[in-house]
Design a protein around this motif. Sequence first.
Motif: not given
Length: 1000
Positions: A370-377, A438-453
Amino acid sequence: MPRPSRKAFDDHPDLFASAVAPAGGLKRRFLGWERPLVQSVVAHLAADWQGSGALDVSDWLIVVPTRHAGRRLREALAVHAATGDAAVLPPMTVTPDFLTSPDRMENTQVAGKIETLLLWASQLLKLDLEEYRNLFPVDPVERNFGWALKMTGDLLQVRENLNENGLSLGDVARMLASSEMEPERWADLGRLEQRCLRAAGDEGYTDWQVARRKAAAEGVLPATVKRILVAGVLDPSALAITALERHSRSLPVEVLVFAPQDTHGHCFDLWGRPIVESWLQRPIYIPNPESTIHQGGTPAEQAVLTTELLAPYGPRPGTIASLGVADTEVVAPLVKTLDEKDIGAYDPAGRPMSTHGVFHLLRLLSRLCGTRSFAVAAELVRCPDVADTILSIAKEQGISSHLTTLLRELDDLAAEALPDTLDDAIELAPRVLKSKEQSPVLVGFQWLARALKALEGDNFGTALTRFLADVFAARPFRLDIPQDAVFAEIANQIAEVLDVLESPVAELPKETLTAAGRLELLLRMLEEQMYYPERTERDIDLQGWLELLWEDAAHLIVTGLNDGKVPESIMAHQFLPDSVRRVLGLRNNDTRFARDACLMTSIIQLRERTGGRVDFIFGRTGAADEPLRPSRLLFQCADEELPARTLQFFQKPETLSEPMPWQLAWRLQPPPLEDDAGVFQKLSVTQFRDYLTCPFRFYLKHGLRMREVDVGSTEMDAMEFGSLMHHVLEKFAKESPAATSEDPHVIRAEFNQLLDSRLYATFGQRLTVPVMIQSEAARMRLSWWAEKEAEERAKGWRIVTAETPLSPEADPWKISDMIVSGVVDRVERHEEHGIRLIDFKTHSPSTALGGDRKHVEEYHLARIKRTESEEDFPPWMLTQNSLGETVRWTNLQLPLYRLAMERHHAGEKIHTAYANLGKTKADVSLDSWLDLEGRLLESARTCADGIVTSIRGRAFWPPTEKLTYGDDFGHLFFGDPQMAVDPSLISSTTREEASASPVV
């Protein structure tokens, strides 16, 4: 067939005690209080059993108030059969809702809760609100699926309350049409209900509440049921009674009332419900109230008091004593307190699925959708299973990492870049982390972005299943483990919701039923579900109020006996206030009072007759410190007893045990520094200041390198804001042609360009609102400073260099053989006045004694306080200020700059200054320290020598008790570092000495 009249019952109560009522198959029997209810029911069921062969009661349908009451009855039947070394063929035990369940209807496709929620929510979104202004006088702030889902939940709860009396919203609209109880709003509700019922019919469904009314009127019982027994049910709904009355025409129906007929026969109706008029004023006899009624303070204090009352029974109190919990807020502290006494606790009411980790994970995913908030991610990444999944994905991509690296990078990104959204984090991570791979944090956020899509795509169910499969891929599951068994229940519920979401019922516009909306619906369904962990043999039951009628323990302890909990209060409701409930014949505050007064009387009278005891505990404050009142039932005594009882309740409760004085469980014992620690090799100019402020905090901050990271910040802190300003001024001095300009407009434009470039590089293209406000504050301060820059250029001052290191690697500068590092923000030269060393400050000048602005000298020197003496400080810390007063050094920054730069500008006049870039235009100034020379400068060198000697001598104790400014470590000391810290190892000189003692 007509029901017996109330007058006939009042005139001849014995007619219904043991004889068949005029309805034919309906009978009422009083059990008395001479033995527990569960034993009386067992005796009644086994009356014809001869003690040999199986105890066969399988043709009975037994209606009990709760699931737990049914379990107690089945256990008691098994125990009774075991006395004859026989087995029991158990009855079907159900709650009253069983009688009106849509499951009783054959060949009927009933809309379940999920379908009903979707149908009503979709209709609410399609409504022309102008046609329903009595129901929606004001348009919602945001008319989306979330609003519709919440509104639907409220309306369906109203329908459920009405249906206990067999009423629909349309029925109520007709009943109140000529009343003063908002008939227009009820008319709107009736029209909305009809609209939703038509929509359900169009989809081939029968409405849930309509099906319940049909089940009461036409429902079919299992073929094995030959007779019905209603046992100890004090408040069956009118709809359930309708079903019972119908079944009584073809099956024998008995109602067992737990009370003596001779004294209380007139206090119950035909169905075993307490008659309100008989209980509202009836006194409740409580034996020895001065010793059996207790004040418990907070929920935690109630829990402690409960365990003290259980203490005489040892580690297995459940065989003699039992607990009742009227207020659910007491459950958690009670479980914890019992566990500390090695007593297990079992809550028969079960645990909400909302307390399970999977629910928390889905709630975060819903918020992220609902928010794509960084704090929630970030919160999602910190979930253990999610973190493991990210590390696993990183490993598959050839990126080796550990959990500590992942969490550290997450904190660094949050603290340095202040991302607002998941997309900001993906954009900024490469700039902030600057890792070679590539950092694990970036890998994780990219994985979350794919999941949201994927969740927003055409196949939500598949996407959610895939996400959960990824998260829990590495976890082994065993259904014989209680927590894992809950996973299976949640998985089944998720599958059920996903099936509905893929049905025609869920055909809402995509912009309406978003991924966040689907997840919100899923969470609403899961939130209503309960799961039931296994009960172990040593557990003591934490029974709800309504289950106490079935408890047979000799000693009963009831906690949470507060008004609003017992009797249960029906608070004001936007649709169904108590006044409307009374008109409609629904359960109301009086019926609740009668029910609870009857129950309380029964549990007391049972133990009075059998030599037992009941203790009642009420709280004075709730979990949120809100004041609580004792239950009104505790005041339901004879008039002559009321004053003494009132005084007892409102006096300060006695302390059951002497409280121990508060003390720390242990003292922090910091380790010694290694011999090659950095602070023994090099010091920065700001570290000298930190040592003068507090040697122990210097040791923590620079020796042990402890620091607090604020990962929840949404704006720059003072240091980050200062770094932003310093960067702009450095680039201006080193690279900009405008550095020689005397035109403030040219300088201001250059500052703006440099500021925008830095903001983009640090925070990305989209600034958060707090950072945007701060950027404009920086822009304004630089605009004011542009005028000062132009003015100084016009006076003949020229910039020589900026960000000049004191100790370049090839030529370090030392004091007492200690390398001193630092950077001079700017060096300027004037043909007449010589060299000026400037340090930029973004604070506004503080106010000194007398109300004047503090001069740069006062930021380095402090007067001796009236509570201090010169003997409190080492001689090297003391000096004379420009007024000839004895003062002490608090900061050596500009003196060290001055001493270090002499070697680069030999023979030239050198003076120092602060450039203040404060919050207002008046605070923007250049503050020169012309008196920093001669004896004062040598005193600064002596002070620096003293600090170096002290650090090398490991003089990090004692700490400064109170700091003038913020204390980063204060929360570690609980207000007293001398008490909280054991400094015995701080002065150890070798690692060997440290290893000889334990370190906390």
